[in-house]
Design a protein around this motif. Structure first.
Motif, mmCIF file in Angstrom:
data_model
loop_
_atom_site.group_PDB
_atom_site.id
_atom_site.type_symbol
_atom_site.label_atom_id
_atom_site.label_comp_id
_atom_site.label_asym_id
_atom_site.label_seq_id
_atom_site.Cartn_x
_atom_site.Cartn_y
_atom_site.Cartn_z
ATOM 1 N N ALA A 142 -4.310 4.871 3.593
ATOM 2 C CA ALA A 142 -2.859 4.834 3.756
ATOM 3 C C ALA A 142 -2.167 4.977 2.403
ATOM 4 N N TYR A 179 -2.280 11.324 -0.115
ATOM 5 C CA TYR A 179 -1.846 12.631 0.369
ATOM 6 C C TYR A 179 -3.037 13.579 0.430
ATOM 7 N N ALA A 229 -7.379 12.403 11.609
ATOM 8 C CA ALA A 229 -7.002 10.992 11.537
ATOM 9 C C ALA A 229 -8.103 10.128 12.137
ATOM 10 N N CYS A 267 -1.800 6.899 13.020
ATOM 11 C CA CYS A 267 -1.077 6.832 11.752
ATOM 12 C C CYS A 267 0.184 7.686 11.828
ATOM 13 N N GLU A 268 1.021 7.544 10.833
ATOM 14 C CA GLU A 268 2.212 8.368 10.685
ATOM 15 C C GLU A 268 2.057 9.190 9.414
ATOM 16 N N ALA A 269 2.392 10.466 9.492
ATOM 17 C CA ALA A 269 2.255 11.352 8.342
ATOM 18 C C ALA A 269 3.573 12.066 8.072
ATOM 19 N N ARG A 314 5.178 15.512 6.480
ATOM 20 C CA ARG A 314 4.856 16.883 6.091
ATOM 21 C C ARG A 314 5.833 17.344 5.014
#
Length: 265
Positions: free
Chosen positions: A13, A16, A34, A38-40, A42
């Motif tokens: 976490a 990048y 993943a 999770c949250e990504a 862009r």
């Protein structure tokens, strides 16, 4: 490599991915998958390149990471056994954990001091099962709470008895009603329902050895959920680790464990 997919690295976490292709203007050399929900975010490629021009410090940091990843990927591609260990750890949900009990089977003698110490610390009920759990190479993950970042056990606890301390330990309060929801919801089978015991002093044992004896308190004692609490509030940390005579048992963060597995090449 060839037709075989190998795991090169783990991005925790806050990290990048994808910068290598942008900096080198070459096709991507690896895919990303993943390991947990999770949250990504862009970032547009052109905006990223503009940031590299605008900020020397950002560019230096990204280029340093780029060089490190190139070297690490090359190393992992040449040592597929390390990739296999990393893939094993990720497949066992290690990335969901915040702290995990690991046993080095090349050092473990099977003395079960870890289980005995756990039971002695928790009213006669061991919160770990040394023999249970998956193994790969010399890495063994015994059945013991991983103190997940997003604990499944907390999802449906009617009395809200499952808490997380300021240091990250997930523990069960005495307000547990024994409904068993947490046991069912845990995907790692680290919670058990048990009739809690009372500590009753055995005078002879106390006189001779300074020890207590644990005795069950009847067949009608209601069960409550029990699990590893990392010996919260006890000086010296987890009893299982302290009692291991060979140093085979360790409580470790998943990031450090994964880094060690990658560096073992």
């Amino acid at each position: 490599i060839g037709t075989r997919e190998i795991t090169l690295s783990y991005a925790r976490a806050g990290h990048y991915v994808g910068e290598m292709a942008l900096l080198s203007d070459r096709p991507r050399s690896a895919t990303v998958r993943a390991a947990v929900d999770c949250e990504a975010i862009r970032i547009d490629g052109e905006r990223f390149k503009a940031l590299m021009v605008e900020s020397d410090s950002a560019r230096s940091a990204v280029e340093r990471t780029f060089r490190e990843r190139v070297a690490a990927n090359e190393k992992m591609s040449q040592h597929e056994s390390a990739s296999d260990v990393l893939e094993f750890l990720l497949s066992q949900g290690v990335s969901e954990a915040t702290d995990i009990l690991v046993i080095d089977e090349s050092l473990c003698t099977g003395c079960d001091n870890c289980e005995a110490a756990c039971a002695a610390t928790h009213d006669g009920i061991a919160r770990l099962d040394r023999e249970a759990g998956p193994s790969f190479a010399n890495v063994h993950l015994p059945t013991s709470c991983r103190h997940c970042e997003h604990p499944y056990c907390m999802v449906d606890c009617p009395p809200d008895a499952i808490k997380r301390s300021a240091n990250g330990e997930v523990y069960i309060e005495d307000s547990c009603i024994g409904c068993g929801n947490c046991e069912k919801n845990c995907p790692y089978n680290v919670i058990q329902m048990a009739a809690l015991r009372l500590r009753r002093p055995n005078f002879l044992a106390w006189l001779l050895f300074g020890q207590d004896r644990f005795e069950a308190v009847g067949a009608n004692v209601p069960e409550q959920a029990v699990k590893c609490d990392m010996c919260i509030g006890i000086d010296g940390g987890p009893a299982c680790v302290r009692s291991c005579p060979t140093g085979a048992a360790a409580r470790i963060s998943p990031d450090r464990l994964i880094n060690l597995s990658s560096a073992s090449t």
